[in-house]
Design a protein around this motif. Structure first.
Motif, PDB file in Angstrom:
ATOM      1  N   ARG A  23       0.898  -1.405   0.345  1.00  0.00           N
ATOM      2  CA  ARG A  23      -0.577   0.203  -0.446  1.00  0.00           C
ATOM      3  C   ARG A  23       1.217   0.905   0.091  1.00  0.00           C
ATOM      4  O   ARG A  23       0.670   1.858  -0.853  1.00  0.00           O
ATOM      5  CB  ARG A  23      -0.603   0.003   1.509  1.00  0.00           C
ATOM      6  N   ARG A  60      -8.473  -0.564  -1.069  1.00  0.00           N
ATOM      7  CA  ARG A  60      -8.106   0.454  -1.754  1.00  0.00           C
ATOM      8  C   ARG A  60      -7.969   1.578  -1.188  1.00  0.00           C
ATOM      9  O   ARG A  60      -7.124   1.987  -0.296  1.00  0.00           O
ATOM     10  CB  ARG A  60      -9.329   1.093  -1.390  1.00  0.00           C
ATOM     11  N   THR A  61      -6.298   1.993  -2.465  1.00  0.00           N
ATOM     12  CA  THR A  61      -5.949   3.730  -2.457  1.00  0.00           C
ATOM     13  C   THR A  61      -6.292   4.597  -2.672  1.00  0.00           C
ATOM     14  O   THR A  61      -6.759   4.586  -4.184  1.00  0.00           O
ATOM     15  CB  THR A  61      -4.066   2.800  -2.868  1.00  0.00           C
ATOM     16  N   LYS A  62      -5.755   5.367  -2.126  1.00  0.00           N
ATOM     17  CA  LYS A  62      -5.935   6.899  -3.377  1.00  0.00           C
ATOM     18  C   LYS A  62      -4.459   7.331  -3.429  1.00  0.00           C
ATOM     19  O   LYS A  62      -3.504   7.703  -2.204  1.00  0.00           O
ATOM     20  CB  LYS A  62      -6.545   7.311  -2.361  1.00  0.00           C
ATOM     21  N   ILE A 106      -8.910  -7.278   0.122  1.00  0.00           N
ATOM     22  CA  ILE A 106      -8.758  -6.335  -0.176  1.00  0.00           C
ATOM     23  C   ILE A 106      -8.391  -4.865  -0.121  1.00  0.00           C
ATOM     24  O   ILE A 106      -9.038  -4.253   1.636  1.00  0.00           O
ATOM     25  CB  ILE A 106     -10.022  -6.007  -0.959  1.00  0.00           C
ATOM     26  N   THR A 154      -5.486   1.677  -8.393  1.00  0.00           N
ATOM     27  CA  THR A 154      -5.830   1.954  -7.350  1.00  0.00           C
ATOM     28  C   THR A 154      -6.174   1.265  -6.219  1.00  0.00           C
ATOM     29  O   THR A 154      -7.547   1.587  -5.544  1.00  0.00           O
ATOM     30  CB  THR A 154      -7.088   2.911  -7.652  1.00  0.00           C
ATOM     31  N   GLY A 155      -6.061  -0.015  -6.006  1.00  0.00           N
ATOM     32  CA  GLY A 155      -5.891  -0.906  -4.887  1.00  0.00           C
ATOM     33  C   GLY A 155      -5.589  -2.338  -5.757  1.00  0.00           C
ATOM     34  O   GLY A 155      -4.802  -2.676  -6.113  1.00  0.00           O
ATOM     35  N   THR A 165      -2.594  -6.792  -8.398  1.00  0.00           N
ATOM     36  CA  THR A 165      -3.167  -4.650  -8.284  1.00  0.00           C
ATOM     37  C   THR A 165      -3.017  -4.472  -9.373  1.00  0.00           C
ATOM     38  O   THR A 165      -3.011  -4.686  -9.696  1.00  0.00           O
ATOM     39  CB  THR A 165      -1.075  -4.673  -7.848  1.00  0.00           C
TER      40      THR A 165
END
Lengths: 259, 144
Positions: A18, A70-72, A68, A52-53, A49
């Motif tokens: 992440r 979720r990345t920003k 799971i 965005t996640g 990957t």
């Protein structure tokens, strides 16, 4: 293997992934890091990957461990990516415990960014020298330096409040406005500057050339999902900047009859 | 030529702050950018197409990055991203969008297409350099 232990290793792996993804690493690098960290402790995970996640799952004896995240993505921070890279190498080649790994990763996450004035200064330097390399004069480079500095400051300050589309429209808008203003000021001192040279150079810190090239890099190495989404991102940013600059140029055209 | 090198060198260093690369590596990132851009402009002066010169320029950046990455024990991206900055077609991307807004579709198509090709050519040059870096790596270790 003990259930808790597996979970902890997966958590370390996904935490490392992440951090990398949020700081602008390529998806293939993130997948590679996660797989290496898990394999070094004897866990073979399935990992997918996208920009965005992260999707990560591990099956053992009927037990499922799905994760799971979720990345920003906010920034590109190559220092943090290099640090996590070094961390994963260290983790794989030693008997580091998961607790130690968590502490190390949290420290990496706290790596300080450069201060705002330094971003502004370097953005200005980049813009100014781009103007020179596009064939601008020294005064045009100076104007581009000032324009880039202010645009980088404003875009960085807006990062907390708006999405990247609005931010880039504002960036393009301000860029053209400041450049026009500077031209007027220099005009008063009897110096004539070309608007296009200033705008080209000073826009370079905003335009998504690298995002576009990375999109093709991802696609060529087989990460099509990531490639397509980065290409979309790059095109949208370009539209936003062009919109901002275009509005100002149109207004100037209506006002004075020439661009 | 020296002026071109200096321009690209400082532009790359400026960008390496924007991309937060470690302080110690900035000089090397600047060198990558400078050499790539000089080769690009020199070839372009000889009348070669922008697509070919971008490819060679990016190849130089990629090879230098791999060498620096080995020496400085950093991932090659740290040098590649600031290094390709002078070459990337950011301006073309912006200009084709501006042409669309100004209803100048011919210009938009021409510049936009060239931009796409240049971006993909730079990307492939970087990938070629990375692949060779991976192939050569074991042999360097054997020699030591």
């Amino acid at each position: 293997m003990e259930k808790n232990n597996i979970q902890r290793i997966l958590e370390v792996a996904i935490f490392a992934g992440r951090i990398m993804l949020e700081n602008g690493a390529e998806t293939s690098r993130v997948e590679d890091t996660i797989n290496r960290i898990c394999l070094s402790r004897g866990i073979k995970v399935e990992n997918f990957t996208i920009p965005t996640g992260i999707f990560l799952s591990y099956n053992e004896e009927g037990m499922h461990y799905p994760y799971i995240i979720r990345t920003k993505s906010v920034t590109i921070d190559l220092e943090i990516i290099a640090k996590v890279n070094a961390f994963s190498r260290q983790f794989v080649s030693s008997d580091m415990t998961t607790e130690e790994a968590q502490v190390l990763l949290e420290e990496i996450m706290k790596t300080p960014h450069y201060p705002l004035w330094m971003y502004a200064l370097s953005g200005g330097i980049a813009g100014g020298f781009f103007t020179l390399s596009f064939g601008g004069t020294a005064l045009e480079a100076l104007a581009a330096f000032i324009t880039s500095c202010s645009v980088v400051i404003i875009v960085k300050l807006m990062a907390n409040y708006t999405g990247s589309f609005v931010r880039n429209i504002a960036g393009g808008l301000l860029n053209a406005l400041i450049a026009l203003l500077l031209i007027q000021i220099f005009e008063a001192f009897g110096q004539t500057l070309m608007l296009s040279k200033i705008v080209i150079g000073s826009l370079m810190p905003l335009v998504p050339g690298v995002a576009m090239t990375n999109a093709f890099r991802d696609s060529i190495s087989g990460d099509f999902v990531s490639g397509v989404s980065k290409l979309t991102e790059a095109l949208l940013i370009a539209v936003a900047i062009a919109l901002g600059v275009g509005v100002v140029l149109h207004l100037k055209f209506l006002w004075t009859g020439s661009v | 030529m020296i002026l071109n090198f200096i321009y690209a060198f400082f532009a790359s260093i400026g960008f390496s702050v924007l991309f937060n690369i470690p302080r110690k590596e900035m000089l090397y990132a600047g060198l990558c950018g400078g050499f790539g851009w000089v080769v690009h402009t020199q070839l372009q002066d000889k009348g070669l197409s922008v697509i070919f010169t971008s490819f060679i320029g990016a190849l130089i950046v990629g090879i230098l990055s791999e060498i620096f990455a080995k020496q400085r024990k950093m991932p090659a991206t740290v040098f590649v991203i600031p290094g390709i900055i002078p070459l990337v077609p950011g301006y073309g991307l912006y200009f084709s969008m501006l042409s669309i807004i100004e209803k100048n579709y011919d210009e938009a198509t021409r510049v936009g297409f060239e931009t796409l090709i240049v971006a993909s050519v730079i990307a492939s040059a970087i990938i070629i350099a990375t692949t060779f870096g991976k192939l050569i790596k074991p042999q360097i270790y054997k020699k030591q």
